[in-house]
Scaffold this active site. Structure first.
Site, PDB file in Angstrom:
ATOM      1  CG  ASN A  12      -1.854   1.131   1.307  1.00 28.27           C
ATOM      2  OD1 ASN A  12      -1.781   2.055   0.500  1.00 28.27           O
ATOM      3  ND2 ASN A  12      -2.747   1.094   2.273  1.00 28.27           N
ATOM      4  CE  LYS A  19      -0.431   2.842   6.584  1.00 30.93           C
ATOM      5  NZ  LYS A  19      -1.785   3.289   6.331  1.00 30.93           N
ATOM      6  NE  ARG A 104      -6.112   1.627  -0.326  1.00 36.70           N
ATOM      7  CZ  ARG A 104      -6.132   2.783   0.330  1.00 36.70           C
ATOM      8  NH1 ARG A 104      -5.048   3.253   0.899  1.00 36.70           N
ATOM      9  NH2 ARG A 104      -7.253   3.456   0.416  1.00 36.70           N
ATOM     10  CG  HIS A 193     -12.775   3.707   2.662  1.00 34.07           C
ATOM     11  ND1 HIS A 193     -13.495   4.710   3.278  1.00 34.07           N
ATOM     12  CD2 HIS A 193     -11.479   3.953   2.930  1.00 34.07           C
ATOM     13  CE1 HIS A 193     -12.662   5.522   3.907  1.00 34.07           C
ATOM     14  NE2 HIS A 193     -11.429   5.083   3.700  1.00 34.07           N
ATOM     15  CG  ASN A 224      -7.758  10.445  10.040  1.00 35.48           C
ATOM     16  OD1 ASN A 224      -8.485  11.148  10.754  1.00 35.48           O
ATOM     17  ND2 ASN A 224      -6.631  10.885   9.534  1.00 35.48           N
ATOM     18  NE  ARG A 254     -10.031  13.034   2.568  1.00 38.79           N
ATOM     19  CZ  ARG A 254      -9.829  11.711   2.650  1.00 38.79           C
ATOM     20  NH1 ARG A 254     -10.809  10.894   3.006  1.00 38.79           N
ATOM     21  NH2 ARG A 254      -8.660  11.205   2.342  1.00 38.79           N
ATOM     22  CG  ASP A 295      -7.154   9.777  18.356  1.00 41.57           C
ATOM     23  OD1 ASP A 295      -8.117   9.189  18.900  1.00 41.57           O
ATOM     24  OD2 ASP A 295      -6.071   9.220  18.118  1.00 41.57           O
ATOM     25  CD  GLU A 346     -11.963  -2.442  13.139  1.00 37.00           C
ATOM     26  OE1 GLU A 346     -10.974  -2.763  13.827  1.00 37.00           O
ATOM     27  OE2 GLU A 346     -11.946  -2.384  11.892  1.00 37.00           O
ATOM     28  CG  ASN A 347     -10.796   0.515  18.364  1.00 37.44           C
ATOM     29  OD1 ASN A 347     -10.619  -0.542  18.957  1.00 37.44           O
ATOM     30  ND2 ASN A 347     -10.180   0.825  17.242  1.00 37.44           N
ATOM     31  CD  GLU A 397      -8.936  -0.898   3.959  1.00 30.46           C
ATOM     32  OE1 GLU A 397      -8.549  -0.533   5.084  1.00 30.46           O
ATOM     33  OE2 GLU A 397      -9.175  -0.114   3.037  1.00 30.46           O
TER      34      GLU A 397
END
Ligand code: ADP
Length: 411
Positions: A12, A19, A104, A193, A224, A254, A295, A346-347, A397
């Site tokens: 990626n 990554k 990706r 996405h 994010n 954004r 965050d 998720e969190n 992903e």
């Protein structure tokens, strides 16, 4: 490809980062899921700066995380450094066990509706899409070129963020603007996405014990960057991001949906340049623009301390999310599940609770105890009586890219 080649390297490539994950698609699965054991994961960041950093974790060997700091001039040097790290663990890119590299690629336009083996013509087409993805495709292209130079004999596959959304009907994909102008400049809603929406909608069906073709799912990818999608019987019928990832939900930096006239106003009245407006809406808006933090953990901490700006930012974020849940419920007609995914989804239990609060009439509810559970596994958080399942489904992903890549080279 040799019969023993079961490894896929997933890359990626961002503008200043790479990554990567090396997965074995033939070994026993690591979590009871369909396939994919992670052998190594890592990241090179601040490419082109003096303080570049490579963080490499060889999971296969149960190895310790290794960090290297020091200038890495470009993507070529970054990939060579990654190759050296992998080689040190006996997982080198020259290994006959490496089946393919999966890249990706953010924008595949309308042409790429599925993962595609990269040749010169495919690369040229990805380049042709740079005007509609100026922030992302150039870095993806650099990553592809570098990897091809390193292993020209190896199949390299592009997995597109837009591909899952190419099933959107015209009435969802077109903006209501002059058709000739739109077509001349390829202006339409592409969505992003997609790899995550594909993976999460499928996993949600699995969680419900159903075939993806039987269920309608609203996927809320809240990282994010954030996007929602309406998935009917495994096919995307609408998504919140558009020509670029700027449209839709309130994101970390954004704005998401905005009256386009705001941009004329900023130009004519505030005297801002196009680049300044671009930066304002993409980098200085959303949660960070509203309260100075993007965050969600920090925003929740500030809310707990009574911070009004953080509270308002959170409320605006939730209000937009609710509007999309409502809109996509109408688009789908019948909803079987709403799935939360990515960093926030998720969190952040308070986000899930607030997004669904007051929607009982629509069959949506969250059980406070289930919602408070922290886990890396897909799980239901709705009470038994709720007509619509609410789920938390961690996205993956890289695994999806590896699966699609491996399936294609073995087809
Ligand atoms: P991206 O891939 O878009 O950079 P992620 O999906 O990794 O983003 O999500 C990152 C965001 O997730 C962070 O900015 C933060 O807002 C949120 N996040 C991560 N962990 C938590 C947590 N424990 N609680 C609340 N929010 C979290």
């Amino acid at each position: 490809m040799s019969a023993t080649a079961t490894r896929v390297l997933v890359l990626n490539s961002g503008s200043s980062s790479v990554k990567y994950q090396l997965l074995d698609m033939g070994a026993e699965p690591d979590s009871g899921s369909a396939a994919g054991t992670r052998l190594a994961v890592g990241l090179v960041e601040r490419i082109g700066e003096e303080s570049s950093r490579l963080v490499h974790t060889p999971l296969a060997a149960g190895g310790e995380k290794r960090e290297t700091e020091g200038a890495i001039a470009d993507h070529d040097a970054a990939l060579k450094a990654v190759a050296a790290e992998l080689a040190a663990d006996g997982l080198g890119l020259d290994s006959p066990e490496l089946a393919a590299i999966g890249h990706r690629v953010v924008h595949g336009g309308l042409k790429f509706t599925a993962p595609t083996v990269i040749d010169d013509a495919v690369l040229a087409e990805i380049e042709r899409l740079v005007p509609v993805a100026p922030l992302h495709n150039p870095a993806n292209i650099t990553g592809i070129r570098t990897a091809r130079a390193l292993r020209p004999d190896l199949p390299q596959v592009a997995v597109f963020d837009t591909a899952f959304h190419t099933t959107m009907p015209e009435h969802a994909a077109r903006y209501a603007i002059d058709v000739a102008t739109a077509d001349a400049h390829r202006i339409r809603r592409y969505g992003f996405h997609g790899t995550s929406h594909a993976y999460v909608s499928r996993k949600t069906a699995e969680l419900l014990g159903k075939d993806p073709a039987e269920v309608n799912v609203i996927v809320l990818h809240l990282g994010n960057g954030a996007s929602a999608s309406a998935v009917a019987g495994g096919r995307c019928v609408d998504t919140s991001m558009g020509l670029t990832p700027l449209e839709g939900l309130v994101m970390g930096t954004r704005s998401g949906d905005i009256d386009p006239a705001v941009t004329f106003h900023l130009k004519r009245v505030a005297g801002m340049s196009t680049d300044e407006i671009d930066a304002l809406l993409n980098k200085k808006s959303g949660l960070v623009g509203l309260c100075g933090d993007n965050d969600m953990r920090e925003i929740r901490r500030r809310i707990d301390e009574g911070d009004e700006r953080a509270r308002l930012a959170f409320d605006i974020y939730i209000h937009r999310l609710k509007k999309y849940i409502g809109a996509y419920s109408a688009v789908l007609g019948k909803v079987d599940a709403v799935a939360f995914t990515a960093g926030v989804g998720e969190n952040a239990a308070p986000v899930r609770e607030a997004a669904v609060a007051g929607l009982e009439e629509m069959g949506l509810a969250v059980d406070a105890t289930l919602n408070a559970v922290r886990s890396g596994e897909p799980r239901l958080i709705s009470p038994d009586y709720a007509r619509v399942a609410v789920a938390v489904v961690p996205t993956d992903e890289e695994l999806e890219i590896a699966q699609q890549t491996y399936a294609l080279v073995n087809a």
